[in-house]
Write a protein that holds these residues in place. Structure first.
Motif, PDB file in Angstrom:
ATOM      1  N   VAL A 126      20.150  43.031  43.901  1.00 32.89           N
ATOM      2  CA  VAL A 126      20.905  42.327  44.058  1.00 32.89           C
ATOM      3  C   VAL A 126      20.909  41.060  45.255  1.00 32.89           C
ATOM      4  N   THR A 127      21.009  40.343  45.809  1.00 31.70           N
ATOM      5  CA  THR A 127      20.517  39.560  47.252  1.00 31.70           C
ATOM      6  C   THR A 127      21.812  39.226  47.299  1.00 31.70           C
ATOM      7  N   ASP A 128      22.196  39.013  48.816  1.00 30.66           N
ATOM      8  CA  ASP A 128      23.557  38.576  49.878  1.00 30.66           C
ATOM      9  C   ASP A 128      24.305  37.730  48.523  1.00 30.66           C
ATOM     10  N   ASP A 129      23.127  36.639  48.981  1.00 34.67           N
ATOM     11  CA  ASP A 129      24.247  35.166  47.919  1.00 34.67           C
ATOM     12  C   ASP A 129      25.372  35.903  46.700  1.00 34.67           C
ATOM     13  N   GLU A 130      24.450  36.913  45.637  1.00 32.95           N
ATOM     14  CA  GLU A 130      25.078  37.667  44.597  1.00 32.95           C
ATOM     15  C   GLU A 130      25.669  38.338  45.014  1.00 32.95           C
ATOM     16  N   ARG A 131      25.628  39.041  45.755  1.00 29.82           N
ATOM     17  CA  ARG A 131      26.631  40.087  45.908  1.00 29.82           C
ATOM     18  C   ARG A 131      28.170  39.419  46.684  1.00 29.82           C
ATOM     19  N   ARG A 132      28.305  38.887  47.285  1.00 25.90           N
ATOM     20  CA  ARG A 132      29.428  37.634  48.409  1.00 25.90           C
ATOM     21  C   ARG A 132      29.967  37.168  46.177  1.00 25.90           C
ATOM     22  N   THR A 133      29.338  36.287  45.643  1.00 24.32           N
ATOM     23  CA  THR A 133      29.915  36.137  44.372  1.00 24.32           C
ATOM     24  C   THR A 133      30.279  37.057  43.726  1.00 24.32           C
ATOM     25  N   LEU A 134      29.749  38.883  43.732  1.00 23.77           N
ATOM     26  CA  LEU A 134      30.436  39.072  42.743  1.00 23.77           C
ATOM     27  C   LEU A 134      31.786  40.235  43.104  1.00 23.77           C
ATOM     28  N   GLU A 135      31.419  40.690  44.912  1.00 25.07           N
ATOM     29  CA  GLU A 135      32.670  40.863  45.445  1.00 25.07           C
ATOM     30  C   GLU A 135      33.754  39.596  45.545  1.00 25.07           C
ATOM     31  N   ALA A 136      33.463  38.390  45.332  1.00 28.15           N
ATOM     32  CA  ALA A 136      34.319  37.612  45.037  1.00 28.15           C
ATOM     33  C   ALA A 136      35.406  37.841  43.543  1.00 28.15           C
ATOM     34  N   CYS A 137      34.501  38.562  42.682  1.00 29.11           N
ATOM     35  CA  CYS A 137      35.309  37.516  41.571  1.00 29.11           C
ATOM     36  C   CYS A 137      36.383  39.564  41.481  1.00 29.11           C
ATOM     37  N   PRO A 138      37.117  39.312  40.808  1.00 23.39           N
ATOM     38  CA  PRO A 138      38.922  40.322  41.250  1.00 23.39           C
ATOM     39  C   PRO A 138      38.478  41.299  40.209  1.00 23.39           C
ATOM     40  N   ARG A 139      37.957  41.270  38.928  1.00 28.55           N
ATOM     41  CA  ARG A 139      37.599  42.228  38.418  1.00 28.55           C
ATOM     42  C   ARG A 139      35.448  43.013  37.406  1.00 28.55           C
ATOM     43  N   ILE A 140      35.462  42.237  39.361  1.00 29.56           N
ATOM     44  CA  ILE A 140      34.197  43.616  39.023  1.00 29.56           C
ATOM     45  C   ILE A 140      33.659  43.843  40.091  1.00 29.56           C
ATOM     46  N   ARG A 141      33.404  45.433  40.262  1.00 30.46           N
ATOM     47  CA  ARG A 141      33.395  46.403  41.363  1.00 30.46           C
ATOM     48  C   ARG A 141      32.116  46.651  41.268  1.00 30.46           C
ATOM     49  N   VAL A 142      30.718  46.277  42.884  1.00 27.69           N
ATOM     50  CA  VAL A 142      30.107  46.696  42.771  1.00 27.69           C
ATOM     51  C   VAL A 142      29.178  47.892  43.754  1.00 27.69           C
ATOM     52  N   ILE A 143      28.386  48.645  42.480  1.00 22.59           N
ATOM     53  CA  ILE A 143      28.592  49.637  43.198  1.00 22.59           C
ATOM     54  C   ILE A 143      26.888  50.271  43.281  1.00 22.59           C
ATOM     55  N   THR A 144      26.467  50.552  44.995  1.00 20.68           N
ATOM     56  CA  THR A 144      25.430  50.820  45.249  1.00 20.68           C
ATOM     57  C   THR A 144      25.468  52.271  45.606  1.00 20.68           C
TER      58      THR A 144
END
Length: 188
Positions: A126-144
Motif C-alpha cells: 500500500v502506498t502512503d497516498d493509498e494508506r491515507r485514502t483508506l484510513e480516511a474512510c470510516p468503514r475501512i480498517r487497514v491491517i499491516t
C-alpha cells in the motif's frame, strides 16, 4: 487478484456486504516487483517467463513459513496452471490497475465495511497516498502484518478466521441497525 475482484464487486454495487481483502493491490507499484518484471518480459518472450515461474514454485515455496504438507499442495496447484492463461491474466490485471491509477478510492466510495490486510513486504503493498485514502474512510480498517507476506491465508489462518468472523458480525450489526431505523421510521 481475488481481493481486487471482490473490491470491484463492491465498487460496481453488485455486492454490499463486508469485505476481507487479503493482499489487494491498489496500483501497479503495490504489486510484487517480480510480477511487474514478468509482465514486461512476456511482451518479448511470450508465456515463457510464466512457464519458468510455475516450474520454480516448488523450490521457491520452501522459504515460505508454511507446513510442509500444505506447501506441497500449493506448489502442485501452481504447477497445474497454464502459463499462457497466467500471462494473459496478469497482463489484464496490470491494465486494470493502470486504467485506474489507484483503486483505493473505489473501495472507499463503495462504502462497505472492509478489512484490508497486507504485509509490510511481499504481496499487496500500500502506498502512503493509498494508506491515507483508506484510513480516511470510516468503514475501512487497514491491517499491516509485520514482515513479508505472500500467502496470507496459509501464513495467518487464525487472523483470517478472526477477520471473517468480524465481517460476519458486522453484517448482523448492520441488519439490526436497519431494523431499528425501520421501526423508528414507521412511528413518525
Amino acid at each position: 487478484m481475488g481481493a481486487n475482484i471482490a473490491l470491484e464487486m463492491a465498487a460496481s454495487g453488485a455486492f454490499s456486504g463486508p469485505l476481507v481483502l487479503l493482499a489487494p493491490s491498489f496500483s501497479r507499484p503495490d504489486e510484487a516487483v517480480f510480477f511487474r518484471l514478468l509482465d514486461r518480459l512476456a511482451r518479448v518472450l511470450g508465456h515463457l517467463p510464466f512457464a519458468a515461474l510455475l516450474k520454480m514454485m516448488g523450490p521457491a515455496m520452501k522459504r515460505m513459513p508454511l507446513p510442509p504438507d500444505r506447501r506441497e499442495v500449493l506448489a502442485a496447484e501452481f504447477r497445474r496452471n497454464d502459463p499462457r492463461i497466467v500471462r494473459r491474466g496478469v497482463h489484464s490485471f496490470f491494465q486494470y490497475l493502470d486504467r485506474h491509477g489507484s483503486v483505493a478510492s473505489r473501495l472507499c466510495e463503495a462504502d462497505v465495511p472492509a478489512w484490508v490486510v497486507h504485509g509490510e513486504r511481499g504481496d499487496g503493498g500500500v502506498t502512503d497516498d493509498e494508506r491515507r485514502t483508506l484510513e480516511a474512510c470510516p468503514r475501512i480498517r487497514v491491517i499491516t502484518l509485520p514482515g513479508a507476506s505472500y500467502f496470507t491465508p496459509n501464513e495467518e489462518p487464525a487472523l483470517v478466521a478472526k477477520l471473517v468472523v468480524e465481517a460476519l458480525d458486522r453484517v448482523h450489526i448492520d441488519q439490526e441497525e436497519q431494523r431499528s431505523e425501520h421501526h423508528e421510521g414507521g412511528r413518525d
